[in-house]
Design a protein around this motif. Structure first.
Motif, PDB file in Angstrom:
ATOM      1  N   TYR A  74     103.992 -20.017  29.129  1.00 27.88           N
ATOM      2  CA  TYR A  74     105.284 -20.197  28.473  1.00 27.88           C
ATOM      3  C   TYR A  74     106.445 -19.665  29.314  1.00 27.88           C
ATOM      4  O   TYR A  74     107.560 -19.505  28.808  1.00 27.88           O
TER       5      TYR A  74
ATOM      6  N   TYR B 189     109.665 -18.934  27.060  1.00 30.93           N
ATOM      7  CA  TYR B 189     110.016 -19.673  25.835  1.00 30.93           C
ATOM      8  C   TYR B 189     109.379 -18.945  24.647  1.00 30.93           C
ATOM      9  O   TYR B 189     108.360 -19.385  24.097  1.00 30.93           O
TER      10      TYR B 189
ATOM     11  N   ILE C 110     109.113 -20.882  21.283  1.00 30.00           N
ATOM     12  CA  ILE C 110     108.075 -21.909  21.326  1.00 30.00           C
ATOM     13  C   ILE C 110     106.683 -21.270  21.332  1.00 30.00           C
ATOM     14  O   ILE C 110     105.757 -21.777  20.690  1.00 30.00           O
TER      15      ILE C 110
ATOM     16  N   LEU D 259     101.238 -29.283  22.272  1.00 34.23           N
ATOM     17  CA  LEU D 259     101.378 -29.741  23.656  1.00 34.23           C
ATOM     18  C   LEU D 259     101.851 -28.521  24.441  1.00 34.23           C
ATOM     19  O   LEU D 259     103.024 -28.171  24.430  1.00 34.23           O
TER      20      LEU D 259
ATOM     21  N   PRO E 127     102.787 -25.979  27.364  1.00 38.62           N
ATOM     22  CA  PRO E 127     103.302 -26.009  28.741  1.00 38.62           C
ATOM     23  C   PRO E 127     102.246 -25.450  29.684  1.00 38.62           C
ATOM     24  O   PRO E 127     101.278 -24.826  29.253  1.00 38.62           O
TER      25      PRO E 127
ATOM     26  N   LEU F 133     106.117 -25.106  37.392  1.00 37.41           N
ATOM     27  CA  LEU F 133     105.862 -25.544  36.016  1.00 37.41           C
ATOM     28  C   LEU F 133     105.326 -26.978  36.058  1.00 37.41           C
ATOM     29  O   LEU F 133     105.962 -27.869  36.619  1.00 37.41           O
ATOM     30  N   ASP F 134     104.154 -27.186  35.485  1.00 35.40           N
ATOM     31  CA  ASP F 134     103.514 -28.501  35.508  1.00 35.40           C
ATOM     32  C   ASP F 134     103.732 -29.256  34.196  1.00 35.40           C
ATOM     33  O   ASP F 134     104.336 -28.732  33.258  1.00 35.40           O
ATOM     34  N   ALA F 135     103.218 -30.473  34.125  1.00 35.33           N
ATOM     35  CA  ALA F 135     103.268 -31.255  32.883  1.00 35.33           C
ATOM     36  C   ALA F 135     102.437 -30.546  31.816  1.00 35.33           C
ATOM     37  O   ALA F 135     101.432 -29.905  32.126  1.00 35.33           O
ATOM     38  N   PRO F 136     102.847 -30.649  30.550  1.00 33.28           N
ATOM     39  CA  PRO F 136     102.119 -29.947  29.485  1.00 33.28           C
ATOM     40  C   PRO F 136     100.776 -30.621  29.184  1.00 33.28           C
ATOM     41  O   PRO F 136     100.546 -31.758  29.581  1.00 33.28           O
ATOM     42  N   VAL F 137      99.919 -29.894  28.473  1.00 36.72           N
ATOM     43  CA  VAL F 137      98.581 -30.408  28.148  1.00 36.72           C
ATOM     44  C   VAL F 137      98.319 -30.274  26.645  1.00 36.72           C
ATOM     45  O   VAL F 137      98.795 -29.339  26.000  1.00 36.72           O
ATOM     46  N   LEU F 138      97.569 -31.224  26.115  1.00 38.69           N
ATOM     47  CA  LEU F 138      97.241 -31.216  24.690  1.00 38.69           C
ATOM     48  C   LEU F 138      96.153 -30.182  24.412  1.00 38.69           C
ATOM     49  O   LEU F 138      95.139 -30.142  25.106  1.00 38.69           O
TER      50      LEU F 138
END
Lengths: 330, 330
Positions: B64, B86, B89, B104, B106, B115-120
């Motif tokens: 985060y 965050y 969040i 989702l 971060p 910082l990469d794309a978030p993951v489920l």
């Protein structure tokens, strides 16, 4: 208001204090859904300009793509397919925004087709959720105060998509046509059925059979479903009866068998008349119009050029009236 | 159970059906908080192994971070500072997981600091939230069933951090020491105060004054606060009284003025005795132990080597008992 399908937003704490002059404000959620290149961004920007960027939170559901462009290619899946998107998270985020909570929104990079780091988004006075699939589930639909669906004729939308994707996204015409063909089954299965859930259906169309009409001369047909109250509609139609003309023609009709109001505005309306109509649309509103910026209403871009469409201007103002009414009455 | 501070998780729908044999299961949230290199990952992995990766969702609050390594450097801010993260969040996501909703999440890339794309992330039976700041707000703390704080002596933690950051993260010893110094004010202000909120404080420590003790020979001191029921504690102490020895010594003490139970386990305990103690710890449990995998309990890595610590094994088992008890009684 007894607007149908608004249980989520009306159940949430509706009132909040803000730092602005107006002490008590209701957050309003506007949905703008339609197929690729149906005009979502143009409509969203126009409405956002009226309320002022500081008062508007705008999210695009394209950001909820679960796969980047390369992965979609390998999977032979289009972004129109719900399975290509984090639908559960999209629903959760719309719900959180409606409840006044911030979200950490994923970020899809349209220029290179990759998934970027997420960004923090705080809900402001007006939240506009724009995208391909924002009415996919009931839980999503229940969050919106006003649901708009953009429904241009298919041949016009295809032309818009070719114009945009070849000028802004670096594709060739043949590629865009192939893309349109590849997407058609998903448009049919997932996008167009969402028209059913809209409160307001907006159809910009050429006044005659030919597509070769200047883009600032398109007429518009608005279908207003009784899922929302349209309290000022008849008044506005009366007020805008100027010099014996009816620039906003309101009629009763059936849409897929169900009764609706239909508003028609000619694209060829004279700018002076249109301007008088704009005044008439707003002057009867009992709610606070302070802070609304109408300077860019109806303005849209074609490449580097800025054009103004009278039918777009009046459509945007009618949506503004609807949003003010939703805020005042909920 | 009337555990303090658990209103959020007990207010949520607690029961759910799953696809496994056991029909009704309660989701349990475990927090593992401590300063950098306090042993969070080792403890998390150990517990996750016992319950099985398929049954465990593990998130790390390092993800985060709101700024990447480069931005933090320019801002002269450490990741220990809430303003670097965050926090709203983080709180929202812990709450959503406790309520059984996916998030989702971060994704912070520790290897290059970006910082990469978030993951489920979907919540499973056991959710472990591990990190520097997971007890920062009351709303976060209220989500956990069991809150652990790792509290090794500072000189031991510094040695662990130097060992890890020079071997796994490519830093020089001087860099790590400078980093420790830079972080100290934030450790003092934000990390160590969270010890106050833990139900269980775990302090691995050398049995004597010297730090030069093999890592598998560390002793442990557990502080068990009455914020949680520790229902099996006295029984376990009795059951583990083997051959006149007391491998788990339970005593009453004060921690910062308040009464607590303290459990002490010597690192030098004989493996055979430890093994008998493990059996004794679990045999009196009335809850279902099927599916627990104890084969890697107490195992940890030092570089490429796998070592086993008897005090770590027994600590992990006591935490497992606590989690099973939280699940059974809520």
């Amino acid at each position: 208001m007894g607007a149908m399908g608004n249980t989520a937003s009306t159940a949430d704490p509706a009132l909040e204090t803000t730092q602005t002059d107006r002490v008590v404000k209701k957050r309003v959620l506007l949905g703008i859904v339609g197929d690729s290149a149906a005009g979502k961004t143009t409509m969203t920007r126009g409405i956002a300009n009226v309320f002022g960027d500081d008062n508007v939170t705008h999210i695009c559901t394209d950001d909820y793509h679960a796969y980047d462009r390369e992965a979609r290619k390998q999977m032979s899946i289009t972004p129109l397919n719900p399975e290509c998107n984090y639908m559960g998270i999209m629903e959760q985020h719309i719900r959180l925004l409606a409840a006044g909570e911030p979200i950490l929104k994923p970020d899809y990079n349209h220029s290179d087709g990759t998934l970027d780091a997420p960004v923090l988004v705080e809900p402001r006075e007006l939240v506009i959720v724009e995208g391909l699939l924002a009415y996919h589930s009931k839980a999503m639909r229940d969050c919106f105060d006003v649901k708009v669906y953009l429904d241009p004729p298919e041949d016009l939308r295809r032309r818009w998509k070719i114009d945009r994707d070849t000028s802004k996204r670096g594709y060739e015409v043949d590629q865009v046509n192939a893309d349109l063909q590849r997407r058609e089954p998903d448009s049919e299965a997932f996008i167009r059925p969402q028209r059913n859930w809209a409160d307001i259906i907006v159809r910009f169309h050429p006044p005659s059979a030919s597509l070769d009409v200047p883009p600032d001369q398109l007429s518009v047909r608005l279908v207003l479903r009784p899922t929302l109250a349209h309290p000022y509609l008849m008044e506005i139609a009366e007020r805008t009866r100027i010099e014996g003309l009816l620039p906003l023609r309101v009629s009763l009709a059936r849409d897929r068998g169900k009764p609706v109001d239909v508003v028609e505005i000619q694209g060829s309306i004279d700018p002076n008349l249109s301007s008088a109509v704009e005044e008439a649309v707003l002057e009867g509103m009992s709610t606070d119009l302070a802070g609304l910026d109408r300077s860019t209403v109806g303005v849209f871009r074609v490449g580097e050029d800025k054009l103004r469409s009278e039918s777009l201007a009046l459509t945007q103002l009618l949506l503004v009236v609807q949003l003010l009414s939703a805020r005042a009455n909920s």
